[in-house]
Write a protein that holds these residues in place. Sequence first.
Motif, PDB file in Angstrom:
ATOM      1  N   ARG A 149      -4.178 -12.749  -6.904  1.00 20.91           N
ATOM      2  CA  ARG A 149      -4.612 -14.117  -6.641  1.00 20.91           C
ATOM      3  C   ARG A 149      -5.511 -14.673  -7.738  1.00 20.91           C
ATOM      4  NH1 ARG A 149      -8.241 -15.199  -1.462  1.00 20.91           N
ATOM      5  NH2 ARG A 149      -9.607 -14.030  -2.839  1.00 20.91           N
ATOM      6  N   ARG A 150      -6.453 -13.834  -8.172  1.00 19.61           N
ATOM      7  CA  ARG A 150      -7.457 -14.311  -9.124  1.00 19.61           C
ATOM      8  C   ARG A 150      -6.786 -14.850 -10.388  1.00 19.61           C
ATOM      9  NH1 ARG A 150     -11.397 -12.647 -12.624  1.00 19.61           N
ATOM     10  NH2 ARG A 150     -10.163 -10.849 -13.223  1.00 19.61           N
ATOM     11  N   VAL A 159       2.833 -19.999 -12.127  1.00 21.78           N
ATOM     12  CA  VAL A 159       1.700 -19.530 -11.327  1.00 21.78           C
ATOM     13  C   VAL A 159       2.187 -18.506 -10.298  1.00 21.78           C
ATOM     14  CG1 VAL A 159      -0.001 -20.215  -9.593  1.00 21.78           C
ATOM     15  CG2 VAL A 159       0.267 -21.564 -11.685  1.00 21.78           C
ATOM     16  N   ALA A 160       3.351 -18.800  -9.701  1.00 25.12           N
ATOM     17  CA  ALA A 160       3.884 -17.855  -8.705  1.00 25.12           C
ATOM     18  C   ALA A 160       4.132 -16.497  -9.343  1.00 25.12           C
ATOM     19  CB  ALA A 160       5.175 -18.415  -8.111  1.00 25.12           C
ATOM     20  N   GLY A 198      -3.653 -15.566 -10.721  1.00 26.42           N
ATOM     21  CA  GLY A 198      -2.757 -16.656 -10.350  1.00 26.42           C
ATOM     22  C   GLY A 198      -3.480 -17.998 -10.388  1.00 26.42           C
ATOM     23  N   LEU A 199      -4.666 -18.030  -9.768  1.00 27.77           N
ATOM     24  CA  LEU A 199      -5.442 -19.281  -9.739  1.00 27.77           C
ATOM     25  C   LEU A 199      -5.887 -19.675 -11.136  1.00 27.77           C
ATOM     26  CD1 LEU A 199      -7.564 -18.753  -6.497  1.00 27.77           C
ATOM     27  CD2 LEU A 199      -5.603 -20.280  -6.854  1.00 27.77           C
ATOM     28  N   SER A 232      -4.384 -19.051 -13.882  1.00 32.80           N
ATOM     29  CA  SER A 232      -3.225 -19.589 -14.580  1.00 32.80           C
ATOM     30  C   SER A 232      -2.987 -21.042 -14.171  1.00 32.80           C
ATOM     31  CB  SER A 232      -1.967 -18.787 -14.252  1.00 32.80           C
ATOM     32  OG  SER A 232      -2.210 -17.430 -14.425  1.00 32.80           O
ATOM     33  N   TRP A 276       0.780 -14.832 -10.047  1.00 34.26           N
ATOM     34  CA  TRP A 276       0.184 -14.427  -8.770  1.00 34.26           C
ATOM     35  C   TRP A 276       0.840 -13.141  -8.270  1.00 34.26           C
ATOM     36  CZ3 TRP A 276      -2.428 -18.447  -5.387  1.00 34.26           C
ATOM     37  CH2 TRP A 276      -3.028 -17.857  -4.259  1.00 34.26           C
ATOM     38  N   TYR A 277       2.179 -13.135  -8.336  1.00 38.95           N
ATOM     39  CA  TYR A 277       2.909 -11.977  -7.835  1.00 38.95           C
ATOM     40  C   TYR A 277       2.599 -10.727  -8.658  1.00 38.95           C
ATOM     41  CZ  TYR A 277       6.787  -8.828  -6.906  1.00 38.95           C
ATOM     42  OH  TYR A 277       7.537  -7.729  -6.593  1.00 38.95           O
TER      43      TYR A 277
END
Lengths: 234, 434
Positions: free
Chosen positions: A20-21, A11-12, A23-24, A26, A15-16
């Motif tokens: 954010r979208r 997820v990190a 990442g969440l 995932s 996200w990176y």
Amino acid sequence: MPPPVTIALLVAIAWYLAGRRIGLMSLVGLLFLWNLRLWTPTMQTLVLVTLATLAALAIGIPIGIFSALNRRVWKTVSPFLDMMQTMPSFVYLIPAIPFFGIGPVSAVFATVVFSMPPVIRLTALGIMNVPGELIEASDAFGTSPAQKLFKVQLPLALPTIMAGINQTIMLGLSMVVIASMIGAGGLGREVWRAIQRLDAGSGFQAGIAIVIVAVILDRVTQAMAARARPAPID
Amino acid sequence: MTKERVVVRDVVKIFGSQDKEAAALLRDGVPRNEVIERTGGVIGLGGASFSVEEGEILVVMGLSGSGKSTMLRCINRLIEPTAGSITVDGTEVTTLTPKQLLQFRREKFGMVFQHFALFPNRTIAENVEYGLEVQKVDKAKRRQKALEAIELVGLKGWDAKYPRQLSGGMQQRAGLARALAVDADILLMDEAFSALDPLIRRDMQNELGTLQRNLKKTIVFVSHDLDEAIHLGGRIVLMKDGLIVQTGYPEEILLNPADDYVRRFVENIDVSSVITLGRLASRRSPALPRHKSVGDLREAVAAAEDPILVVTCEHNRPVGCVSREAVLAAKPDAEIASLIEAEIPTADGSKVLKSALRKLSAHPAGLAVTDADGRYVGTVTQDMALAALTGTSAELDAAAQSERENAWTGASPNSHWTTSATTPSPGSPSTSPH
């Protein structure tokens, strides 16, 4: 590595790379897979895809570059690409077996062969489509061929190359599933087993898991491709 | 004297697979149509010769397809010439190895392109420092040079933007800065301002002029726009179908078009805003120093063709006029000063005819043209102005002739032609060398 740690790590990364979208998204997707008790096959699939993709890129990008820089290479490579892409994917499984036997190595081999054409084609296309005027400008300032490749052609072709990488990953994923027929582990094997037992429920579970993996990989690589594009107007 | 930086001799460029054969045929004097038919090639340049002098703006002009851009690209071998010789500062460019060529391009040339050709993935500063980057100049140093060049073209504060965030005019400023940053002193400008709208174009032309006065680069400027060529003020090489039709300063081309093609080209140009009074002024009749006596000057006056003669002071400044008859009728010991009949209005020789038309119409006797220091150069009469405007240039030819003989040294930037008139320009006016 316990699943929660792996999930946090993946997820990190998402996200990176993609914000954010995604990442969440995932996070939710991966937790769901864990919940389906498909965690181990998912990781197996992910590893196979990653290995196959890295191999495909390591071979495909240089071939793409050569094709773009040399007309004769392009004319030789192009029909092979057409053939590789139109050949039914199952066929690649057959020659892999005598060389590597039944198992993940054959699966990766077949996947590499099957997923390589897009990255070759789009790398070549990206470089060939760099506007002639920019090539002329770089020549006029005394750019050596190597400098031209690394300072002008590759950076400008990057968005197209990223699209090729995305395609290669997607094809790789689909092939890894098919390669379960020759002993690749992972989600493909779950599907294959469900087919043999006519077990629609677990078949769909595995299928959905593949979709989730595909969506995450696709969105993350697309976000990377978008990042490679030149800055938009303010 | 001025030094020739770039010398182009009989450069031929044939596009097509049988280029060498075609060039050989052309050299042997086979007609162009036949060459094209026999080899299937396209003639880009049919043998062009000219030279570019230190510190001048040479405008290569022609309509699209005339070979002007091809010509420019042959100079730094972005296009390989098929035959002929090009030397830059004495080095033969056509025989350089790829490695030498690379170095040569880095040292000698800065290039500006019609559609700017900025790298979209680089900021303005990164674009401008590109030439230094490929020369492996130290990062801090190249950025400093880039910022200097950016300031020079008036883009200060825009260095961190991307090209597409800038307007066309600003992008071309960045293109110019990129060419200036490398410190190469030959600028190749390919229709550099053609993609800009007319007002911006005029601004850029003026600014290039200002930059040029400070930097003294040697510039080869390709343009299809005669107005632009005239405005830039340097010599013009006029091309048609890969051949040079005429070479010369704007006035020379306007006043003595080499053929019908050039004539049609210049037809719509306002002569009065190009030709300077210094150029037009007649030097047929001598000035009469006011302290001399009639006896000393009688022979000269008798030989003079003009009915009105100008009287000058000790410093050779015009102070008045006197009719020829009056001088011839006066006693030999009379001083010229005592014969002055009227004042004569003066006009600066570096100004264009247009600016003096109103004054001229008010003074039938004509104007005394002076140089920058106010010294007498010659006279301009209404008849002469009319003749120039209507293109009946017989009288002007004579003026041009006499001017070549007593090279008038004006100090204005518009008066390059005076220095050039004595140096024959190679290839001018070469209609068809083959």
